[in-house]
Design a protein around this motif. Structure first.
Motif, PDB file in Angstrom:
ATOM      1  N   LEU A 170       6.227   1.944 -13.763  1.00 31.78           N
ATOM      2  CA  LEU A 170       6.489   0.539 -14.076  1.00 31.78           C
ATOM      3  C   LEU A 170       7.829   0.091 -13.483  1.00 31.78           C
ATOM      4  CD1 LEU A 170       5.345   0.479 -17.808  1.00 31.78           C
ATOM      5  CD2 LEU A 170       4.273  -0.780 -15.927  1.00 31.78           C
ATOM      6  N   TYR A 171       8.829   0.932 -13.619  1.00 30.62           N
ATOM      7  CA  TYR A 171      10.156   0.616 -13.092  1.00 30.62           C
ATOM      8  C   TYR A 171      10.102   0.467 -11.571  1.00 30.62           C
ATOM      9  CZ  TYR A 171      15.170   1.015 -12.169  1.00 30.62           C
ATOM     10  OH  TYR A 171      16.456   0.784 -11.740  1.00 30.62           O
ATOM     11  N   ALA A 172       9.473   1.408 -10.899  1.00 29.57           N
ATOM     12  CA  ALA A 172       9.427   1.380  -9.436  1.00 29.57           C
ATOM     13  C   ALA A 172       8.648   0.169  -8.930  1.00 29.57           C
ATOM     14  CB  ALA A 172       8.803   2.667  -8.907  1.00 29.57           C
ATOM     15  N   LEU A 173       7.542  -0.161  -9.587  1.00 25.10           N
ATOM     16  CA  LEU A 173       6.745  -1.306  -9.158  1.00 25.10           C
ATOM     17  C   LEU A 173       7.464  -2.629  -9.440  1.00 25.10           C
ATOM     18  CD1 LEU A 173       3.207  -0.148 -10.364  1.00 25.10           C
ATOM     19  CD2 LEU A 173       4.059  -0.203  -8.008  1.00 25.10           C
ATOM     20  N   VAL A 193       0.833  -1.203   0.000  1.00 27.50           N
ATOM     21  CA  VAL A 193       0.000   0.000   0.000  1.00 27.50           C
ATOM     22  C   VAL A 193       0.867   1.253   0.000  1.00 27.50           C
ATOM     23  CG1 VAL A 193      -1.643   1.351   1.360  1.00 27.50           C
ATOM     24  CG2 VAL A 193      -1.998  -1.105   1.049  1.00 27.50           C
ATOM     25  N   HIS A 194       1.905   1.233   0.840  1.00 29.04           N
ATOM     26  CA  HIS A 194       2.833   2.371   0.889  1.00 29.04           C
ATOM     27  C   HIS A 194       3.455   2.630  -0.481  1.00 29.04           C
ATOM     28  CE1 HIS A 194       6.053   5.006   2.331  1.00 29.04           C
ATOM     29  NE2 HIS A 194       6.898   4.243   1.654  1.00 29.04           N
ATOM     30  N   THR A 195       3.914   1.555  -1.123  1.00 30.44           N
ATOM     31  CA  THR A 195       4.533   1.688  -2.445  1.00 30.44           C
ATOM     32  C   THR A 195       3.548   2.245  -3.454  1.00 30.44           C
ATOM     33  OG1 THR A 195       6.076  -0.130  -2.024  1.00 30.44           O
ATOM     34  CG2 THR A 195       5.644   0.435  -4.330  1.00 30.44           C
ATOM     35  N   PHE A 196       2.335   1.708  -3.478  1.00 27.22           N
ATOM     36  CA  PHE A 196       1.326   2.169  -4.437  1.00 27.22           C
ATOM     37  C   PHE A 196       0.975   3.633  -4.220  1.00 27.22           C
ATOM     38  CE2 PHE A 196       0.970  -2.020  -5.870  1.00 27.22           C
ATOM     39  CZ  PHE A 196       0.098  -2.080  -6.959  1.00 27.22           C
ATOM     40  N   LEU A 197       0.850   4.029  -2.961  1.00 22.35           N
ATOM     41  CA  LEU A 197       0.502   5.425  -2.682  1.00 22.35           C
ATOM     42  C   LEU A 197       1.605   6.375  -3.135  1.00 22.35           C
ATOM     43  CD1 LEU A 197      -1.157   5.170   0.856  1.00 22.35           C
ATOM     44  CD2 LEU A 197      -2.283   5.698  -1.325  1.00 22.35           C
ATOM     45  N   VAL A 198       2.852   6.044  -2.801  1.00 20.03           N
ATOM     46  CA  VAL A 198       3.970   6.914  -3.161  1.00 20.03           C
ATOM     47  C   VAL A 198       4.136   6.984  -4.673  1.00 20.03           C
ATOM     48  CG1 VAL A 198       6.467   7.226  -3.028  1.00 20.03           C
ATOM     49  CG2 VAL A 198       5.179   6.585  -0.983  1.00 20.03           C
ATOM     50  N   VAL A 199       4.116   5.834  -5.328  1.00 22.71           N
ATOM     51  CA  VAL A 199       4.267   5.806  -6.782  1.00 22.71           C
ATOM     52  C   VAL A 199       3.101   6.509  -7.458  1.00 22.71           C
ATOM     53  CG1 VAL A 199       4.347   4.289  -8.808  1.00 22.71           C
ATOM     54  CG2 VAL A 199       5.688   3.728  -6.778  1.00 22.71           C
ATOM     55  N   GLY A 200       1.893   6.313  -6.927  1.00 24.86           N
ATOM     56  CA  GLY A 200       0.726   6.980  -7.499  1.00 24.86           C
ATOM     57  C   GLY A 200       0.818   8.491  -7.415  1.00 24.86           C
ATOM     58  N   GLU A 203      11.502   2.583  -0.010  1.00 25.33           N
ATOM     59  CA  GLU A 203      11.964   3.763  -0.727  1.00 25.33           C
ATOM     60  C   GLU A 203      11.488   3.751  -2.181  1.00 25.33           C
ATOM     61  OE1 GLU A 203      16.202   3.759  -0.146  1.00 25.33           O
ATOM     62  OE2 GLU A 203      16.017   4.873   1.726  1.00 25.33           O
ATOM     63  N   PRO A 204      10.179   3.641  -2.414  1.00 26.46           N
ATOM     64  CA  PRO A 204       9.680   3.625  -3.792  1.00 26.46           C
ATOM     65  C   PRO A 204       9.934   4.928  -4.529  1.00 26.46           C
ATOM     66  CG  PRO A 204       7.873   3.813  -2.227  1.00 26.46           C
ATOM     67  CD  PRO A 204       9.089   3.505  -1.426  1.00 26.46           C
ATOM     68  N   ALA A 205      10.033   6.032  -3.790  1.00 30.59           N
ATOM     69  CA  ALA A 205      10.287   7.320  -4.444  1.00 30.59           C
ATOM     70  C   ALA A 205      11.652   7.318  -5.122  1.00 30.59           C
ATOM     71  CB  ALA A 205      10.205   8.455  -3.421  1.00 30.59           C
ATOM     72  N   ARG A 206      12.631   6.734  -4.464  1.00 30.29           N
ATOM     73  CA  ARG A 206      13.977   6.678  -5.054  1.00 30.29           C
ATOM     74  C   ARG A 206      13.957   5.839  -6.329  1.00 30.29           C
ATOM     75  NH1 ARG A 206      18.912   4.833  -1.322  1.00 30.29           N
ATOM     76  NH2 ARG A 206      18.320   6.813  -0.351  1.00 30.29           N
ATOM     77  N   ALA A 207      13.252   4.695  -6.294  1.00 28.24           N
ATOM     78  CA  ALA A 207      13.168   3.843  -7.484  1.00 28.24           C
ATOM     79  C   ALA A 207      12.429   4.559  -8.608  1.00 28.24           C
ATOM     80  CB  ALA A 207      12.465   2.538  -7.135  1.00 28.24           C
ATOM     81  N   PHE A 208      11.378   5.277  -8.278  1.00 30.07           N
ATOM     82  CA  PHE A 208      10.616   6.014  -9.293  1.00 30.07           C
ATOM     83  C   PHE A 208      11.487   7.058  -9.975  1.00 30.07           C
ATOM     84  CE2 PHE A 208       7.953   9.389 -10.877  1.00 30.07           C
ATOM     85  CZ  PHE A 208       6.826   8.763 -11.369  1.00 30.07           C
TER      86      PHE A 208
END
Length: 221
Positions: A71-74, A22-29, A85-90
């Motif tokens: 797509l890359y971050a997910l 959920v955290h990843t989806f929210l940040v990436v979204g 740290e999904p923001a860093r991957a994004f």
């Protein structure tokens, strides 16, 4: 604090995994919306008329790199539940892929704009609709490939076309997503589609698994 202590603190069970997802989806979204916002704001305000189709296509340009970064971050989301740290991957995905994605995304938007104008004026409706759908499916494949692999733009385009036939399940899944996206826009607005964009990115990543697996097996050394 040791890695073991940190793992215990955050947990490793189903609830922790759901919270991490959920955290990843929210940040990436949120990041997807922010990076696509320059065009989205104008797009939502445009009247749905044939004359605005080229402008609508131009407004959609920022969406390509934004979707690619999502797509890359997910895809590269860490299995370590403490590594949130999904923001860093994004941002890493955005920097790496923006140039390559735009080489394919912009010509595709121009082509869809031409088809859209013809469709708006009732010219060759069935043929134009089929061509538009095929182009969208090709672009979906190309976006996944450009986001996750380091091929030249023309090679990415060729692979995207090849896998339209090679992996019919992927193509069928992409068609379903395209129809759903069109339905959201027609029934509600582009803003609703934008809010659901991270979900579409995740679904596209999932449906493209057979294609990605074959690329990794046959074309990546």
């Amino acid at each position: 604090m040791s890695a073991i202590d940190t793992g215990r603190r955050f947990g490793t069970g189903p609830l922790a995994r759901v919270a991490s997802a959920v955290h990843t989806f929210l940040v990436v979204g949120v990041l997807l919306l922010l990076t696509g916002a320059p065009g989205l704001v104008v797009l939502v305000l445009l009247d749905r008329s044939a004359g605005n189709i080229p402008l609508a296509a131009a407004c959609a340009i920022p969406a390509g790199p934004a979707l690619s970064a999502a797509l890359y971050a997910l895809r590269w989301r860490s299995n370590d539940l403490t590594d949130l740290e999904p923001a860093r991957a994004f941002l890493r995905g955005y920097r790496m892929n923006v140039a390559g994605v735009l080489k394919l995304w912009v010509p595709w938007l121009a082509w869809e704009a031409v088809l859209g104008i013809n469709l708006a004026y009732g010219r060759w409706t069935v043929a134009v609709t089929v061509l538009a759908l095929l182009a969208a499916l090709w672009q979906a494949n190309a976006l996944v490939i450009a986001s996750l692999f380091a091929f030249r733009a023309r090679d990415t385009g060729r692979l995207a076309a090849y896998f339209l036939v090679r992996t019919p399940g992927v193509t069928l899944g992409g068609a379903g997503l395209a129809v759903l996206a069109a339905g959201l826009v027609l029934l509600w607005s582009e803003a609703v589609l934008a809010l659901a964009a991270v979900g579409f990115a995740a679904a596209l990543l999932r449906t493209s698994r057979p294609m990605r697996a074959e690329i990794e097996k046959r074309f990546v050394r």
